[in-house]
Design an enzyme around this catalytic site. Structure first.
Site, mmCIF file in Angstrom:
data_model
loop_
_atom_site.group_PDB
_atom_site.id
_atom_site.type_symbol
_atom_site.label_atom_id
_atom_site.label_comp_id
_atom_site.label_asym_id
_atom_site.label_seq_id
_atom_site.Cartn_x
_atom_site.Cartn_y
_atom_site.Cartn_z
ATOM 1 C CG ASP A 1 -2.118 -0.447 1.193
ATOM 2 O OD1 ASP A 1 -2.006 -2.299 0.688
ATOM 3 O OD2 ASP A 1 -2.833 -0.792 1.645
ATOM 4 C CG HIS B 1 -3.686 2.847 -0.592
ATOM 5 N ND1 HIS B 1 -5.100 1.960 -0.088
ATOM 6 C CD2 HIS B 1 -3.808 3.444 0.608
ATOM 7 C CE1 HIS B 1 -5.013 1.750 1.184
ATOM 8 N NE2 HIS B 1 -3.946 2.889 1.660
ATOM 9 C CG HIS C 1 -3.742 7.086 3.246
ATOM 10 N ND1 HIS C 1 -4.170 7.075 4.390
ATOM 11 C CD2 HIS C 1 -3.425 5.982 2.550
ATOM 12 C CE1 HIS C 1 -3.794 5.569 5.010
ATOM 13 N NE2 HIS C 1 -3.454 5.438 3.972
ATOM 14 C CG HIS D 1 1.715 0.312 4.673
ATOM 15 N ND1 HIS D 1 1.805 -0.309 4.911
ATOM 16 C CD2 HIS D 1 1.002 1.406 4.127
ATOM 17 C CE1 HIS D 1 0.424 -0.668 5.697
ATOM 18 N NE2 HIS D 1 0.160 0.706 5.005
#
Length: 268
Positions: free
Chosen positions: A79, A130, A134, A224
């Site tokens: 991510d 994604h 965010h 990540h």
């Protein structure tokens, strides 16, 4: 450490991950679909399969042959990138012939690293969404959700030629509005079964241990590629899971002969 102790710790880690996800979903009764259930609904469309212009465009040798009804499959996902360490990660994945799924952030990542995004697609990885900045989608209006997802869809399509078919909501937070907009944009929602909480540590050995302890068949690993400890942990994760008999696949491959359905929430 005894076999019984290892099994007990593994079960505890899996249970912890499940409880964490339930908390992230905010207590809502959102219906989810497991990879095993998705595989019960095969699709005839050629574009659901690797190497067909969706998902893997230049698949690593052997990856398209994985039958996750028989093989012990697991999906490695990353991510919030691309980041400074992502090219190194791509080098490793290419060397190990491991396809991954990358859930990308738009504003400060996709736009900043278009060559890396292009490379992900060209080397056979699943390029996914994604959001743009965010933001927690469950706190936004439908128009704001549409902007967060739609801008990233367009930015990725401008680079790779394909709009993503998967998205991961920040913090795993979803609600009915998020699902409705995702369906409208042709996006499936993908959660996870194993996480190292790598945002909270730079200890690569700890990241590796957390993932290996939580790994399971049909699992979806969340990491990540923007944190300093994560990419150095990946070689050990891959080596240990291969040793344990796992086959690495992208999320769409995990669902074959099914295919990602827009709006559906996938969770092992």
């Amino acid at each position: 450490m005894s076999t019984r102790t290892r099994r007990t710790r593994s079960r505890a880690a899996t249970a912890f991950g499940a409880v964490s996800l339930a908390l992230l979903l905010g207590g809502c009764a959102m219906e989810t679909t497991s990879p095993a259930d998705a595989r019960k609904n095969p699709v005839a469309a050629d574009d659901a399969r690797p190497g067909s212009g969706r998902g893997l465009k230049a698949p690593f040798p052997g990856t398209e042959a994985a039958d996750c009804e028989k093989a012990k499959c697991i999906a490695l996902t990353f991510d919030a990138g691309p980041g400074k360490d992502t090219p190194e990660l791509l080098d490793l994945l290419k060397k190990e012939k491991v396809p991954a799924t990358f859930f990308l952030l738009g504003k400060n990542h996709v736009l900043k690293h278009p060559d890396v995004v292009r490379r992900m697609a060209a080397e056979g990885h699943e390029v996914a969404n994604h959001t743009w900045t965010h933001r927690r989608l469950d706190q936004l209006s439908k128009d704001e959700i549409r902007e967060e997802l739609g801008r990233t869809q367009d930015a990725i399509a401008d680079i790779t030629g394909d709009k993503p078919r998967l998205m991961r909501p920040p913090q795993g937070r979803i609600n009915d509005d998020v699902t409705a907009v995702s369906k409208e944009l042709g996006l499936s929602q993908v959660l996870w079964s194993a996480t190292a909480k790598d945002f909270s540590t730079t200890d690569s050995a700890l990241i590796e241990k957390r993932i290996v302890d939580q790994a399971g068949r049909d699992g979806i690993i969340l990491l990540h590629d923007i944190y300093d400890g994560t990419v150095p942990a990946v070689p050990g994760i891959i080596a240990e899971l291969k040793k344990r008999g796992y086959t690495f696949v992208t999320v769409p491959q995990l669902l074959l002969p099914g295919a990602p359905e827009p709006g559906t929430v996938y969770r092992p």
